[in-house]
Design an enzyme around this catalytic site. Structure first.
Site, PDB file in Angstrom:
ATOM      1  N   LYS A  46      66.351  -1.653  52.502  1.00 39.40           N
ATOM      2  CA  LYS A  46      66.245  -3.098  52.780  1.00 39.40           C
ATOM      3  C   LYS A  46      66.470  -3.893  51.485  1.00 39.40           C
ATOM      4  O   LYS A  46      67.153  -4.914  51.485  1.00 39.40           O
ATOM      5  CB  LYS A  46      64.882  -3.436  53.394  1.00 39.40           C
ATOM      6  CG  LYS A  46      64.672  -2.860  54.792  1.00 39.40           C
ATOM      7  CD  LYS A  46      65.626  -3.473  55.811  1.00 39.40           C
ATOM      8  CE  LYS A  46      65.530  -2.844  57.185  1.00 39.40           C
ATOM      9  NZ  LYS A  46      66.583  -3.294  58.110  1.00 39.40           N
ATOM     10  N   TYR A  84      63.268   4.008  53.096  1.00 42.25           N
ATOM     11  CA  TYR A  84      63.502   2.947  54.084  1.00 42.25           C
ATOM     12  C   TYR A  84      63.419   1.575  53.410  1.00 42.25           C
ATOM     13  O   TYR A  84      64.297   0.727  53.555  1.00 42.25           O
ATOM     14  CB  TYR A  84      62.474   3.048  55.227  1.00 42.25           C
ATOM     15  CG  TYR A  84      62.339   1.757  56.008  1.00 42.25           C
ATOM     16  CD1 TYR A  84      63.329   1.375  56.900  1.00 42.25           C
ATOM     17  CD2 TYR A  84      61.246   0.907  55.808  1.00 42.25           C
ATOM     18  CE1 TYR A  84      63.230   0.172  57.594  1.00 42.25           C
ATOM     19  CE2 TYR A  84      61.139  -0.288  56.487  1.00 42.25           C
ATOM     20  CZ  TYR A  84      62.131  -0.654  57.376  1.00 42.25           C
ATOM     21  OH  TYR A  84      62.038  -1.845  58.035  1.00 42.25           O
ATOM     22  N   SER A  86      62.429  -6.791  55.745  1.00 42.45           N
ATOM     23  CA  SER A  86      61.049  -6.406  56.011  1.00 42.45           C
ATOM     24  C   SER A  86      60.138  -6.800  54.860  1.00 42.45           C
ATOM     25  O   SER A  86      60.563  -6.805  53.687  1.00 42.45           O
ATOM     26  CB  SER A  86      61.023  -4.886  56.170  1.00 42.45           C
ATOM     27  OG  SER A  86      59.717  -4.404  56.058  1.00 42.45           O
TER      28      SER A  86
HETATM   29  N1  UFG Z   1      47.220   2.455  61.070  1.00 42.53           N
HETATM   30  C1  UFG Z   1      46.162   3.224  61.467  1.00 42.53           C
HETATM   31  N2  UFG Z   1      46.372   4.211  62.393  1.00 42.53           N
HETATM   32  C2  UFG Z   1      47.606   4.445  62.936  1.00 42.53           C
HETATM   33  C3  UFG Z   1      48.688   3.638  62.533  1.00 42.53           C
HETATM   34  C4  UFG Z   1      48.463   2.655  61.583  1.00 42.53           C
HETATM   35  O1  UFG Z   1      45.036   3.058  61.002  1.00 42.53           O
HETATM   36  O2  UFG Z   1      47.741   5.359  63.764  1.00 42.53           O
HETATM   37  C5  UFG Z   1      46.987   1.364  60.104  1.00 42.53           C
HETATM   38  C6  UFG Z   1      47.790   1.475  58.821  1.00 42.53           C
HETATM   39  O3  UFG Z   1      47.116   2.262  57.879  1.00 42.53           O
HETATM   40  C7  UFG Z   1      47.939   0.009  58.430  1.00 42.53           C
HETATM   41  C8  UFG Z   1      47.986  -0.732  59.760  1.00 42.53           C
HETATM   42  O4  UFG Z   1      47.412   0.153  60.706  1.00 42.53           O
HETATM   43  O5  UFG Z   1      46.806  -0.431  57.733  1.00 42.53           O
HETATM   44  C9  UFG Z   1      49.393  -1.074  60.205  1.00 42.53           C
HETATM   45  O6  UFG Z   1      50.204   0.089  60.196  1.00 42.53           O
HETATM   46  P1  UFG Z   1      51.634   0.140  60.903  1.00 42.53           P
HETATM   47  O7  UFG Z   1      52.139   1.548  60.769  1.00 42.53           O
HETATM   48  O8  UFG Z   1      51.556  -0.421  62.270  1.00 42.53           O
HETATM   49  O9  UFG Z   1      52.511  -0.879  60.035  1.00 42.53           O
HETATM   50  P2  UFG Z   1      52.818  -0.922  58.474  1.00 42.53           P
HETATM   51  O10 UFG Z   1      52.216  -2.188  57.943  1.00 42.53           O
HETATM   52  O11 UFG Z   1      52.478   0.336  57.794  1.00 42.53           O
HETATM   53  O12 UFG Z   1      54.415  -1.023  58.478  1.00 42.53           O
HETATM   54  C10 UFG Z   1      55.094  -1.986  59.268  1.00 42.53           C
HETATM   55  C11 UFG Z   1      56.449  -1.416  59.679  1.00 42.53           C
HETATM   56  C12 UFG Z   1      57.320  -1.240  58.476  1.00 42.53           C
HETATM   57  C13 UFG Z   1      57.417  -2.539  57.733  1.00 42.53           C
HETATM   58  C14 UFG Z   1      56.049  -3.093  57.396  1.00 42.53           C
HETATM   59  C15 UFG Z   1      56.204  -4.485  56.818  1.00 42.53           C
HETATM   60  O13 UFG Z   1      56.291  -0.170  60.336  1.00 42.53           O
HETATM   61  O14 UFG Z   1      58.608  -0.855  58.889  1.00 42.53           O
HETATM   62  O15 UFG Z   1      55.247  -3.178  58.569  1.00 42.53           O
HETATM   63  O16 UFG Z   1      55.010  -5.078  56.570  1.00 42.53           O
HETATM   64  F1  UFG Z   1      58.098  -2.338  56.591  1.00 42.53           F
END
Ligand code: UFG
Length: 339
Positions: free
Chosen positions: A152, A148, A124
């Site tokens: 990785k 998590y 990841s």
């Molecule tokens: N976000 C919101 N509201 C929500 C969910 C997310 O505003 O309800 C925002 C987050 O703050 C972030 C973006 O949307 O800016 C993406 O969030 P995600 O939770 O969809 O994804 P992340 O980038 O936090 O994490 C994902 C995977 C991880 C992985 C990572 C690698 O969930 O397992 O990408 O880049 F490690």
């Protein structure tokens, strides 16, 4: 090739099984169904019109894994099976370290013992921590903010050391950015249990009316509009990336980013989703989510150069396919409860 796919009933695993079958490989799935459904196996078979072999097993169990390796002649392993909820990993670190790290060790040991030479690992972008974007494979890994992420990093380290000690073992480590979208059949996609943690499934459930409003976590980041920037990649492109990694795997250890190389903010994603699907996604700006970073996107030059792979699908098709799956998924649920 005969490929063992761990976690093959999961979101990325199931799409990759279809891509492997389409490319002419045979697939054995090992999945304990802890975060996936048995009927996904049937859907993989119905989409690809091919049969797969399925073992409902936990791949951190050495006995179960050795049983599979002794029954089949396997040419390669793609290891997806892993716990992946960041918040949960902070609550239950030991479960995460045990499940994610032990399964990697059990599988690579089985590869050594049974003479299987190809191993593709699902890593990841979280391993980059808070490095400067774009993330390049050669960067020093900074500490991640959660167990998590550490599982990785540890799994990568173990695989690198084992592959360096064994000239017959080739390892490809794939660092995913943000997979979204679904298969164009609308049959398989991302269906998280409970309230989604990730942005796209949250958006689709708000659009459908299952959830009331999206919370946008922070608008004070140093990005184009203050909201978090991520590199969203269509899950079908990601699946093709695995086939490319497997088919071009040469001796040694190879690390590749699988992303598009393009960053998109939360507000840009909402807008694209609304425009292409002609639906509204009500949202409110809230405080930052702990552990989130400003921007995360990939440098994709190495994977293009060495594997000849690049993501083909754009943000609009990611939004369209995610929405098609959400609608279809809902209809299937309604049909089941009506019967
Ligand atoms: N976000 C919101 N509201 C929500 C969910 C997310 O505003 O309800 C925002 C987050 O703050 C972030 C973006 O949307 O800016 C993406 O969030 P995600 O939770 O969809 O994804 P992340 O980038 O936090 O994490 C994902 C995977 C991880 C992985 C990572 C690698 O969930 O397992 O990408 O880049 F490690």
């Amino acid at each position: 090739m005969n490929i063992l796919v761990t976690g093959g009933a999961g979101y990325i695993g199931s799409h990759t099984c279809i891509a492997l079958l389409k490319a002419g490989h045979d697939v054995i799935i090992a999945d304990n169904l802890s975060n996936s459904k048995r009927d996904t196996i049937k859907k993989i078979e119905s989409i690809s019109k091919k049969e797969v072999i399925f073992y409902e097993v936990d791949v951190s169990c050495e006995k179960s894994v050795n049983n599979i390796f002794s029954k089949h002649i396997i040419q390669g392993v793609i290891h997806f099976a892993s716990f992946k909820a960041i918040g949960e990993s902070v609550q239950n670190p030991l479960e995460y370290y045990y499940n994610n790290v032990v399964s990697t060790m059990v599988l690579i040991k089985a590869c050594e013992n049974f003479g299987v030479g190809k191993f593709v690992f699902s890593s990841s972008a979280t391993v980059y921590g808070n490095n400067e974007v774009p993330f390049v494979e050669s960067m020093n890994l900074l500490p991640t903010t959660n167990p998590y992420g550490e599982t990785k990093v540890m799994s990568e380290r173990i695989l690198i050391d084992v592959a360096n000690s064994n000239p017959y073992l080739s390892v490809s480590i794939l660092r995913y950015f943000n997979p979204v979208g679904a298969h164009e059949s609308g049959l398989i996609g991302e269906s998280p249990n409970g309230v989604p943690n990730n942005l796209m499934p949250y958006i689709t459930q708000v659009a459908k009316g299952k959830l009331k409003k999206l919370s946008v976590f922070g608008d004070d980041y140093s990005t184009i509009d203050g909201t978090g920037v991520r590199d969203y990649i269509h899950v079908l492109d990601l699946a093709d990336g695995h086939v490319a990694a497997l088919e071009n795997l040469i001796e040694g250890v190879h690390i590749y980013n699988l992303g598009t190389g393009k960053g998109t903010s939360v507000l840009e994603l909402i807008k694209a989703f609304e425009e292409v699907n002609l639906v509204e996604v009500p949202y409110q700006i809230c405080g930052r989510r702990p552990g989130d970073i400003d921007s995360c996107f990939a440098d994709v030059s190495k994977v293009a150069r060495e594997l000849g792979w690049r993501a083909k699908r754009d943000l609009l098709s990611m939004c369209r396919d995610a929405w098609e799956f959400e609608k279809n998924n809902q209809e299937i649920c309604l049909n089941v409860s009506e019967e």
